[in-house]
Design a protein around this motif. Sequence first.
Motif, PDB file in Angstrom:
ATOM      1  N   ASP A  40       0.837  -1.205   0.000  1.00  0.00           N
ATOM      2  CA  ASP A  40       0.000   0.000   0.000  1.00  0.00           C
ATOM      3  C   ASP A  40       0.869   1.252   0.000  1.00  0.00           C
ATOM      4  N   LEU A  41       1.913   1.218   0.816  1.00  0.00           N
ATOM      5  CA  LEU A  41       2.834   2.349   0.872  1.00  0.00           C
ATOM      6  C   LEU A  41       3.554   2.506  -0.463  1.00  0.00           C
ATOM      7  N   GLY A  42       3.915   1.365  -1.081  1.00  0.00           N
ATOM      8  CA  GLY A  42       4.522   1.412  -2.405  1.00  0.00           C
ATOM      9  C   GLY A  42       3.583   2.012  -3.443  1.00  0.00           C
ATOM     10  N   VAL A 166      16.554  -9.674   6.232  1.00  0.00           N
ATOM     11  CA  VAL A 166      16.930  -8.323   5.820  1.00  0.00           C
ATOM     12  C   VAL A 166      15.652  -7.514   5.611  1.00  0.00           C
ATOM     13  N   GLY A 167      15.454  -6.534   6.468  1.00  0.00           N
ATOM     14  CA  GLY A 167      14.255  -5.713   6.430  1.00  0.00           C
ATOM     15  C   GLY A 167      13.515  -5.788   7.747  1.00  0.00           C
ATOM     16  N   VAL A 232      19.851 -19.687   6.219  1.00  0.00           N
ATOM     17  CA  VAL A 232      18.721 -19.102   5.480  1.00  0.00           C
ATOM     18  C   VAL A 232      18.844 -17.588   5.518  1.00  0.00           C
ATOM     19  N   ALA A 233      18.698 -16.940   4.364  1.00  0.00           N
ATOM     20  CA  ALA A 233      18.671 -15.481   4.283  1.00  0.00           C
ATOM     21  C   ALA A 233      17.372 -15.075   3.605  1.00  0.00           C
ATOM     22  N   ILE A 234      16.581 -14.248   4.286  1.00  0.00           N
ATOM     23  CA  ILE A 234      15.254 -13.860   3.811  1.00  0.00           C
ATOM     24  C   ILE A 234      15.247 -12.380   3.461  1.00  0.00           C
ATOM     25  N   GLU A 235      14.921 -12.065   2.213  1.00  0.00           N
ATOM     26  CA  GLU A 235      14.850 -10.690   1.738  1.00  0.00           C
ATOM     27  C   GLU A 235      13.419 -10.191   1.875  1.00  0.00           C
ATOM     28  N   ALA A 236      13.228  -9.130   2.674  1.00  0.00           N
ATOM     29  CA  ALA A 236      11.885  -8.609   2.929  1.00  0.00           C
ATOM     30  C   ALA A 236      11.840  -7.104   2.718  1.00  0.00           C
ATOM     31  N   VAL A 237      12.593  -6.621   1.732  1.00  0.00           N
ATOM     32  CA  VAL A 237      12.633  -5.192   1.420  1.00  0.00           C
ATOM     33  C   VAL A 237      12.152  -4.936  -0.002  1.00  0.00           C
ATOM     34  N   GLY A 238      12.754  -5.642  -0.957  1.00  0.00           N
ATOM     35  CA  GLY A 238      12.408  -5.444  -2.360  1.00  0.00           C
ATOM     36  C   GLY A 238      13.329  -4.457  -3.045  1.00  0.00           C
ATOM     37  N   MET A 239      14.625  -4.583  -2.767  1.00  0.00           N
ATOM     38  CA  MET A 239      15.612  -3.726  -3.424  1.00  0.00           C
ATOM     39  C   MET A 239      16.752  -4.590  -3.957  1.00  0.00           C
ATOM     40  N   PRO A 240      17.337  -4.219  -5.095  1.00  0.00           N
ATOM     41  CA  PRO A 240      18.426  -5.030  -5.651  1.00  0.00           C
ATOM     42  C   PRO A 240      19.557  -5.255  -4.666  1.00  0.00           C
ATOM     43  N   GLY A 260      10.304  -9.664  -0.811  1.00  0.00           N
ATOM     44  CA  GLY A 260      10.166  -8.283  -1.243  1.00  0.00           C
ATOM     45  C   GLY A 260       9.825  -8.152  -2.717  1.00  0.00           C
ATOM     46  N   VAL A 261       9.148  -7.077  -3.063  1.00  0.00           N
ATOM     47  CA  VAL A 261       8.700  -6.808  -4.434  1.00  0.00           C
ATOM     48  C   VAL A 261       9.260  -5.462  -4.883  1.00  0.00           C
ATOM     49  N   SER A 262       9.737  -5.392  -6.115  1.00  0.00           N
ATOM     50  CA  SER A 262      10.308  -4.146  -6.626  1.00  0.00           C
ATOM     51  C   SER A 262      10.095  -4.049  -8.132  1.00  0.00           C
ATOM     52  N   LYS A 263      10.144  -2.822  -8.640  1.00  0.00           N
ATOM     53  CA  LYS A 263      10.141  -2.582 -10.080  1.00  0.00           C
ATOM     54  C   LYS A 263      11.556  -2.607 -10.655  1.00  0.00           C
TER      55      LYS A 263
END
Length: 341
Positions: A40-42, A166-167, A232-240, A260-263
Motif C-alpha cells: 500500500d505504501l509502495g 533483511v528488512g 537461510v537469508a530472507i529478503e523482505a525489502v524489495g531492493m536489488p 520483497g517486491v520491486s520494479k
Amino acid sequence: MKAICIQEPGKVVIQDMEKPVRGEGEALLKLLYGGICGSDLGSYRGGNAYVSYPRVPGHEFSAEIVEVDDNGLGLKPGMIVTCNPYFNCGGCYSCQRGLVNACTDNQTMGVQREGAFAEYITMPIERIYDGKGLDPKTLTLIEPFCISYHGVSRANVQPGEKVLVVGAGTIGVLAAVAAKAKGAEVTICDVAPDKLDYAHRTFGLDHKLLNESPEAFAKGVEEFTGGNGYDVAIEAVGMPQTFQSCIDAACFGGRVVLIGVSKRNIDDFFFTIIQKKELNIYGSRNALKKDFMELIDLVKAGGVDLDKIVTNTYKWTDAPQAFEEFAANAGRMLKVVLDFT
C-alpha cells in the motif's frame, strides 16, 4: 458509503462510492480495522510493480459479517472474520496444481483489483475465515503474518539454524518472529536503527545488524555466523542491493527466500555465485488458506503477541494523514492500522 482511494502517487482522498450488493455465494462485510502494508505504501509512493490507479487500497483487514446466506462453512451474521485477499483464476497451470497463491493471473485486493478500505465490501464466502474470537485489531494482523510465515515455510527453517532477515518492516519482523518460533537463531537487519532496535528488543530476536555500510554488514555476518554464513537469508525489502546482501550472506548450500517486491532490476549480478555456493533460491508470493488457519490458531493459543507490531493507529477518515506520515517516517513506524469502527 465512503472509501479510501489512492488517486495517483502521493494523493489519497476519502470519496463517495456505491455500497456494494452481494451476489450469489458472497457475504456483505462491514470493515472494522485495516492495516497499511508495504505494498500500500509502495502504491502511495508510486513504486508498486503491480498497481494501477485510481485504486482503493487495502488487503489486511478484519470485518463483521452483515449479510450471508445459509452455508456449509458456518459463517453467520455478526461473526468477526478476516479474508484471503489473493484472487486466483482457478484455471491456469498453477491453480490446477493447487498453487493458487502463484496464479498466473493473480489479483490481490488493493493492487490489481479494488481493496478493502471502504465502509463495506463483499467477499466470496470461501475466502472468509472465522477469527475464532480474536480481537478485531489483532485479527487484522493475520494476513501480513501469513506472508512472512509462508516465506519461512518455503525455506523449511529448522531448529538451531542461523537465519538472517533483511528488512525490519512488518513483513521482515514477522518473518523473524516466525523463524524464531521454529527454533532458529535469528538476526534482524535494517538501515533504520529505530525500527531495528524496536524489533530486536520487542520480539526477543537473537541479533540485530545495522546495515550502515557494506563493511558493517560483512562484519556482522562474520561475527554472528562464525564466518560460515547463514543457513537461510530472507529478503523482505524489495531492493536489488538487499537481495544481493542475502546472496552474499548465505552459506554454501544455503537457502535464500525473496519476499520483497520491486520494479527495479539488479545490474551486474554475478550469477555464478549461485552455482559456486550451490544456493537454493525461493520466491515467496502471497499465502495459502492453511497459512491463515494455522496462524489464527497459533495467535489464539498465545504463541505470538502480534499486537506489538502495531506502532500507530489512525481513524480511517484520517487516511490521507496516515499515508503521508507513514511515507515520511517509515524508518520509525512499523505497522500502521486504520480504525473503521
